[in-house]
Structure formats: C-alpha cells, structure tokens
Motif scaffolding. Structure first.
Motif, PDB file in Angstrom:
ATOM      1  N   THR A 292      38.867  18.897  19.755  1.00  0.00           N
ATOM      2  CA  THR A 292      39.887  19.775  19.215  1.00  0.00           C
ATOM      3  C   THR A 292      40.557  20.512  20.601  1.00  0.00           C
ATOM      4  OG1 THR A 292      38.882  20.059  17.213  1.00  0.00           O
ATOM      5  CG2 THR A 292      40.646  21.612  17.911  1.00  0.00           C
ATOM      6  N   GLU A 293      39.741  21.231  21.323  1.00  0.00           N
ATOM      7  CA  GLU A 293      40.183  21.981  22.604  1.00  0.00           C
ATOM      8  C   GLU A 293      40.719  20.952  23.658  1.00  0.00           C
ATOM      9  OE1 GLU A 293      38.744  25.861  25.025  1.00  0.00           O
ATOM     10  OE2 GLU A 293      37.668  23.718  25.628  1.00  0.00           O
ATOM     11  N   LEU A 294      40.331  19.736  23.976  1.00  0.00           N
ATOM     12  CA  LEU A 294      40.862  18.901  24.596  1.00  0.00           C
ATOM     13  C   LEU A 294      42.075  18.223  24.088  1.00  0.00           C
ATOM     14  CD1 LEU A 294      37.718  16.793  25.884  1.00  0.00           C
ATOM     15  CD2 LEU A 294      39.019  18.209  27.347  1.00  0.00           C
ATOM     16  N   LEU A 403      30.939  23.072  39.289  1.00  0.00           N
ATOM     17  CA  LEU A 403      31.402  23.480  38.089  1.00  0.00           C
ATOM     18  C   LEU A 403      32.866  22.542  37.966  1.00  0.00           C
ATOM     19  CD1 LEU A 403      30.547  27.103  37.676  1.00  0.00           C
ATOM     20  CD2 LEU A 403      29.743  25.348  36.352  1.00  0.00           C
ATOM     21  N   TYR A 404      33.795  22.620  38.873  1.00  0.00           N
ATOM     22  CA  TYR A 404      35.006  21.817  38.817  1.00  0.00           C
ATOM     23  C   TYR A 404      34.562  20.452  38.186  1.00  0.00           C
ATOM     24  CZ  TYR A 404      39.912  20.617  40.325  1.00  0.00           C
ATOM     25  OH  TYR A 404      40.850  19.893  40.058  1.00  0.00           O
ATOM     26  N   GLU A 405      33.783  19.617  38.949  1.00  0.00           N
ATOM     27  CA  GLU A 405      33.449  18.209  38.985  1.00  0.00           C
ATOM     28  C   GLU A 405      32.817  18.287  37.629  1.00  0.00           C
ATOM     29  OE1 GLU A 405      30.351  14.723  40.601  1.00  0.00           O
ATOM     30  OE2 GLU A 405      30.454  16.600  41.666  1.00  0.00           O
ATOM     31  N   MET A 406      31.767  18.978  37.098  1.00  0.00           N
ATOM     32  CA  MET A 406      31.164  18.776  35.818  1.00  0.00           C
ATOM     33  C   MET A 406      32.225  18.957  34.667  1.00  0.00           C
ATOM     34  SD  MET A 406      28.153  21.286  34.459  1.00  0.00           S
ATOM     35  CE  MET A 406      27.144  20.891  32.975  1.00  0.00           C
ATOM     36  N   LYS A 407      33.263  19.792  34.839  1.00  0.00           N
ATOM     37  CA  LYS A 407      34.117  19.941  33.668  1.00  0.00           C
ATOM     38  C   LYS A 407      35.121  18.567  33.483  1.00  0.00           C
ATOM     39  CE  LYS A 407      34.249  24.849  34.033  1.00  0.00           C
ATOM     40  NZ  LYS A 407      35.106  26.107  34.339  1.00  0.00           N
ATOM     41  N   LEU A 408      35.461  18.283  34.698  1.00  0.00           N
ATOM     42  CA  LEU A 408      36.330  17.130  34.858  1.00  0.00           C
ATOM     43  C   LEU A 408      35.356  15.896  34.278  1.00  0.00           C
ATOM     44  CD1 LEU A 408      38.811  17.504  37.980  1.00  0.00           C
ATOM     45  CD2 LEU A 408      39.104  17.461  35.580  1.00  0.00           C
ATOM     46  N   VAL A 409      34.257  15.505  34.710  1.00  0.00           N
ATOM     47  CA  VAL A 409      33.586  14.461  34.214  1.00  0.00           C
ATOM     48  C   VAL A 409      33.455  14.401  32.973  1.00  0.00           C
ATOM     49  CG1 VAL A 409      31.250  13.012  34.349  1.00  0.00           C
ATOM     50  CG2 VAL A 409      32.516  14.156  36.368  1.00  0.00           C
ATOM     51  N   LEU A 410      32.907  15.572  32.072  1.00  0.00           N
ATOM     52  CA  LEU A 410      32.697  15.782  30.812  1.00  0.00           C
ATOM     53  C   LEU A 410      34.115  15.428  29.731  1.00  0.00           C
ATOM     54  CD1 LEU A 410      30.684  18.959  30.450  1.00  0.00           C
ATOM     55  CD2 LEU A 410      30.017  16.931  29.610  1.00  0.00           C
ATOM     56  N   MET A 415      37.383  11.961  26.227  1.00  0.00           N
ATOM     57  CA  MET A 415      38.464  11.621  25.859  1.00  0.00           C
ATOM     58  C   MET A 415      38.533  10.286  25.222  1.00  0.00           C
ATOM     59  SD  MET A 415      41.117  13.574  28.566  1.00  0.00           S
ATOM     60  CE  MET A 415      41.461  15.093  28.427  1.00  0.00           C
ATOM     61  N   ARG A 416      37.434   9.551  25.732  1.00  0.00           N
ATOM     62  CA  ARG A 416      37.153   7.962  25.137  1.00  0.00           C
ATOM     63  C   ARG A 416      36.178   7.788  24.583  1.00  0.00           C
ATOM     64  NH1 ARG A 416      37.571   3.404  29.789  1.00  0.00           N
ATOM     65  NH2 ARG A 416      37.443   1.358  28.546  1.00  0.00           N
ATOM     66  N   PHE A 417      34.919   8.229  24.893  1.00  0.00           N
ATOM     67  CA  PHE A 417      33.882   7.937  24.293  1.00  0.00           C
ATOM     68  C   PHE A 417      32.701   8.993  23.561  1.00  0.00           C
ATOM     69  CE2 PHE A 417      34.107   4.475  27.935  1.00  0.00           C
ATOM     70  CZ  PHE A 417      34.412   3.432  26.973  1.00  0.00           C
ATOM     71  N   GLN A 418      32.035   8.662  22.894  1.00  0.00           N
ATOM     72  CA  GLN A 418      31.032   9.216  22.313  1.00  0.00           C
ATOM     73  C   GLN A 418      29.672   8.833  22.762  1.00  0.00           C
ATOM     74  OE1 GLN A 418      30.732  10.087  18.082  1.00  0.00           O
ATOM     75  NE2 GLN A 418      28.548  11.084  18.158  1.00  0.00           N
ATOM     76  N   LEU A 419      28.555   9.530  23.410  1.00  0.00           N
ATOM     77  CA  LEU A 419      27.425   9.199  23.784  1.00  0.00           C
ATOM     78  C   LEU A 419      26.303   9.906  22.840  1.00  0.00           C
ATOM     79  CD1 LEU A 419      28.015   9.493  27.752  1.00  0.00           C
ATOM     80  CD2 LEU A 419      28.201   7.471  26.166  1.00  0.00           C
ATOM     81  N   SER A 420      25.437   8.842  22.254  1.00  0.00           N
ATOM     82  CA  SER A 420      24.421   9.298  21.350  1.00  0.00           C
ATOM     83  C   SER A 420      22.926   8.766  21.872  1.00  0.00           C
ATOM     84  CB  SER A 420      24.813   8.923  19.966  1.00  0.00           C
ATOM     85  OG  SER A 420      25.948   9.249  19.613  1.00  0.00           O
ATOM     86  N   VAL A 446      27.028   4.026  23.663  1.00  0.00           N
ATOM     87  CA  VAL A 446      28.292   4.354  23.997  1.00  0.00           C
ATOM     88  C   VAL A 446      29.119   3.722  22.687  1.00  0.00           C
ATOM     89  CG1 VAL A 446      30.570   3.618  25.395  1.00  0.00           C
ATOM     90  CG2 VAL A 446      27.968   3.735  26.390  1.00  0.00           C
ATOM     91  N   LYS A 447      29.934   4.756  22.094  1.00  0.00           N
ATOM     92  CA  LYS A 447      30.602   4.797  20.854  1.00  0.00           C
ATOM     93  C   LYS A 447      32.185   5.209  21.098  1.00  0.00           C
ATOM     94  CE  LYS A 447      26.931   4.702  17.665  1.00  0.00           C
ATOM     95  NZ  LYS A 447      27.147   3.331  17.340  1.00  0.00           N
ATOM     96  N   PRO A 448      33.127   4.416  20.424  1.00  0.00           N
ATOM     97  CA  PRO A 448      34.405   5.109  20.675  1.00  0.00           C
ATOM     98  C   PRO A 448      34.297   6.578  20.069  1.00  0.00           C
ATOM     99  CG  PRO A 448      34.457   3.134  19.660  1.00  0.00           C
ATOM    100  CD  PRO A 448      32.991   3.411  19.625  1.00  0.00           C
ATOM    101  N   ASN A 449      35.295   7.479  20.322  1.00  0.00           N
ATOM    102  CA  ASN A 449      35.184   8.749  19.690  1.00  0.00           C
ATOM    103  C   ASN A 449      36.576   9.108  18.857  1.00  0.00           C
ATOM    104  OD1 ASN A 449      37.353   9.686  21.228  1.00  0.00           O
ATOM    105  ND2 ASN A 449      35.847  10.659  22.871  1.00  0.00           N
TER     106      ASN A 449
END
Length: 460
Positions: A292-294, A403-410, A415-420, A446-449
C-alpha cells in the motif's frame, strides 16, 4: 586477576566446551549467559584473559563514548588480516584509524550515495529476470548475486564484461568456502590455518586471495592512468581523497579497504534482505502495508523517494533488530583500567558490546521475539538501544549505503513479485563465518503480487 579486580560473574565451564557452543550454537550460548548471569557477564579466554559481555544501554553508552586512549578495537580483528590485509579500517586503531575513516566517509554518504540508486535498481531487475513464476529459488543466492554485482559496479566501477565476471566468480567461491560450516569452525583454531600447499583448505584460500589481489591491483593501476576524471565509483573517489597533509591512499591501502567494503557489504546485505523477505511473507499484514505504501509512489518512483518511505524503513530496521548480522559490536581491549557499570576492568581485559542481547531486551523492546516494524514508527531508539552497525568510533562506515541498498532492492522486488518460503516452519539464524545468517538452503517460491492492483485502487 579475579581476586584483584571487581568483575561480573560468569560460567566456569571449560574453555573448549564453551568455545564449541559459541561456534555451533551461538544464539543459545549468549541467551544462556544473560539468563543465568544477568546484564554483565565475564567469561575467561586463553591465558586467563577476562572477556566481559555488556548488554544494557547504560553500559554500551559508557563503552562507545569512552576516551579512545583507554580502549583499542582494531587489534581484536587481527585474525582477519589474511583477508583484509594490515591497512583495513577494521584492523586499525588511533590516528591511522581516524585518517582512514575520514578518507572513506565521503564516497559512501549523501549525494554520492544517491547517485547509485538507478544502478542498484537495474541490477535487481536483471537478477529477477532469471526467476521463474511458481518455481522455488534459493533466496540467499539471489540476494548475494545482487549485492555482489552492486559492489563490483558501484564500488569497483566495473562494467559488465569478462573482468567483472572473473572477479565475481573468484570472490563468490572464496566467500562461500570461508563461510562454510567447516571453515567457520576452523578459523577459531590456529592449527587449521596452515598452508600445506594448493590442495590443502587453507592453501586454497590463500591462493584464491592472491588471484583476487592480482585483479584488484591491475584495476588500481589502470584507474591511475585513466584520463577520465569524472568517474563516480567509490574506488575513483577513494583514489582522489586526500588527508589533512594532502596525502592519498597507497595501492596497498586501497586494496585492503576495497576488500573490506566488499566482504562487509556483500555478506551482510544479502543476509538482511533474506530475513526481510522471510518476515514479509510470514506476516501478511506487514506485506500489505508495504504494498500500500509503495503504491502511493506510482509506476517508476525516484530511488531517493523510495528510500524515505517510513514503513519500508521500519521494516528494514526491525529486520536488523531481530536478526542483527553480527552478534556483537567490535570488541574493545582495555589499554588502561576503566570502570564500566561499577566494574573495574583491568588492562588487557576484552569488552564485548552484545548487539543481539541489547536488541532482545524486554524492557526496551516488549515481546522482542516478535517482528513488529511499528516499534520504529512509535519510538526513536537511542544508539545504545539500537545498534545493528555497532557504535562509537567503530560504527560501520557503510551503514547509510547498506540501508539505501536494502530499501531499494526490497521495493524493486515487491513491486513485481511475492516470495514465499517453501518451508513454513520458523527459521533460526545459523553461523556463516563471523556473521549470523538465514539457513543457506532456504527456498522461496516466486509468485506475482498485488502491487498493480493496489496501484489501480489508489488511482481510482
């Protein structure tokens, strides 16, 4: 020494037994210490050296703000000189440490760091292209690939090509080997660290390092002869930095700091990202709040805007609280007698500021075993309560970049996938070299989100 100085109580079990538990059950070891002996604990090392663990914020404040002439930290890392060399920031004390820190700080902060945002996002997308929907992947391997590519491009300034691939393969094989369960244990015993030729484990390690060094020194020499003075990679900025006497870093200093940045930044970021995806899937409400935030940012938000999102930042902070990558801040060796929390510590004693135990204090973090990002939205924690990157003048110099890298990768992945995870059971950290990490074989599907759906709802 025990009769002369006032030291905290601690276990009396044989050193070998204690060392085995510390190597193979590190969390159980430190949790048992504080359960049985409280906030301050003394254990005894080789030659009767007292090693004192401190966990309470007041003690950590005293340690991190102590006069630098009273405590040394670099010498406790000298066992890592085989990899980092003798000029690494981690191994230095006093004026040399201060000089190196001043030279290294500018390239890893502020506008310089923000210039790397698009590179981090592009690398993440490239790695995601190899993922297949509904197929499991070893999540840590993907996060390691992202973090290593980021370092090679952002820090080393290498473009895609043969040299980047050669260095990537050498570094990956070396780091995987020295972080294996066998080598993680072996590094605690000097007799394992002997070179008996290229076919011996330690001989192989030393020869891998020699191959890596050859590539790094060639890169440094090439960069020195380049006419292009507008490069923005960290290596180029390090080479142009000057101390107060107008002197630059030598080739040996550059090599040692590059290896330090690579090892410290690669392993830690990959572990933190792995844990973040674990908790985001485990707690659907956390994932939904993140999506929701993204979604408020639109399709292709500016990287810096992404990294300022409050809930995303809180998720990263809580990940590093509940699973700090290193269990303790850099140990300090007492140079002259010092009093911490009413205990008189003698010269030669070793002080261990415990990050893990500080992060799991019930009075600071109610229900400390629960993953609750809201903690960091409701309260500002002091640097003596929350210290995933250590503290004082030994605080990790790359924390802002990490922290900058961690936030951007997450954000880019979510924005594209859900990882379960394929295994829904709770996971405990395991030792990986000198760090704590998620189990190496943790697989995620890997699943679409629902990010696009969230975005559509907000637009309507």
């Amino acid at each position: 020494m025990q009769g002369i100085y006032n030291l905290p109580d601690g276990p009396k079990m044989p050193l070998f037994v204690r060392l085995m538990q510390f190597i193979f059950q590190p969390l159980e070891y430190v949790e048992g210490l504080t359960k049985n002996y409280g906030d301050s604990i003394t254990v005894w090392g080789n030659k009767g050296t007292p090693i004192i663990y401190f966990t309470q914020p007041q003690a950590l404040q005293q340690i991190f703000t102590a006069d630098g002439s009273c405590l040394d930290a670099g010498r406790t890392n000298r066992g890592l000189s085989f990899l980092f060399g003798t000029n690494s920031l981690l191994l230095l004390d006093g004026e040399r440490h201060q000089r190196q820190r001043q030279l290294l700080t500018p390239p890893l902060h502020g506008d310089r760091m923000r210039a790397y945002g698009e590179t981090i996002r592009t690398i993440t997308r490239q790695v995601m292209e190899s993922w297949e929907i509904d197929k499991p992947l070893v999540i840590r391997e993907s996060m390691q690939e992202i973090s290593l590519r980021v370092i090679l491009q952002v820090v080393f300034g290498l473009e895609e090509g043969q040299r980047l691939e050669e260095l990537r393969q050498l570094l990956s094989s070396l780091l995987d080997f020295i972080s294996s369960p066998f080598m993680s244990a072996a590094t605690f015993f000097d007799f394992f660290m002997k070179d008996f030729g290229a076919w011996s484990p330690w001989g192989w390690v030393l020869r891998q390092i020699q191959k890596i060094d050859k590539l790094i020194y060639a890169l440094i020499q090439e960069r020195r002869t380049e006419l292009n003075q507008n490069r923005q990679d960290v290596l180029s900025l390090m080479m142009s930095a000057r101390d107060e006497n107008g002197e630059a870093m030598s080739d040996a200093e550059l090599r040692d700091e590059l290896i330090t940045l690579l090892v410290a930044g690669h392993e830690t970021t990959a572990s933190a990202l792995t844990w973040a995806f674990y908790w985001i899937d485990r707690l659907p409400e956390v994932r939904q709040k993140l999506l929701t935030e993204l979604a408020t940012l639109g399709e292709n938000p500016d990287p810096t805007t992404v990294t300022k999102l409050p809930y995303l930042s809180a998720v990263c902070q809580e990940t590093l609280r509940i699973h700090p990558i290193v269990m303790s801040a850099t140990p300090r060796v007492v140079r002259s007698p010092i009093n911490i929390m009413g205990y008189d510590l003698p010269e030669g004693a070793v002080i261990v500021p415990s990050i893990y135990l500080a992060h799991h204090r019930e009075e600071v973090y109610p229900q400390p075993k629960q993953f609750k990002p809201e903690r960091f939205l409701e309260k500002q924690f002091s640097p003596y309560e929350y210290l995933p990157f250590g503290g004082g003048n030994r605080r990790c110099i790359g924390l802002a970049f990490a922290l900058y890298e961690m936030k951007l990768v997450l954000a880019t992945v979510l924005m594209r996938f859900q990882l379960s995870p394929t295994n829904k059971r709770s996971q405990r950290p395991v030792r990986r070299g000198m760090t704590m990490a998620a189990p190496a074989g943790m697989r995620m599907v890997v699943k679409p989100n629902s990010y696009k759906r969230e975005l559509t709802v907000l637009k309507s």
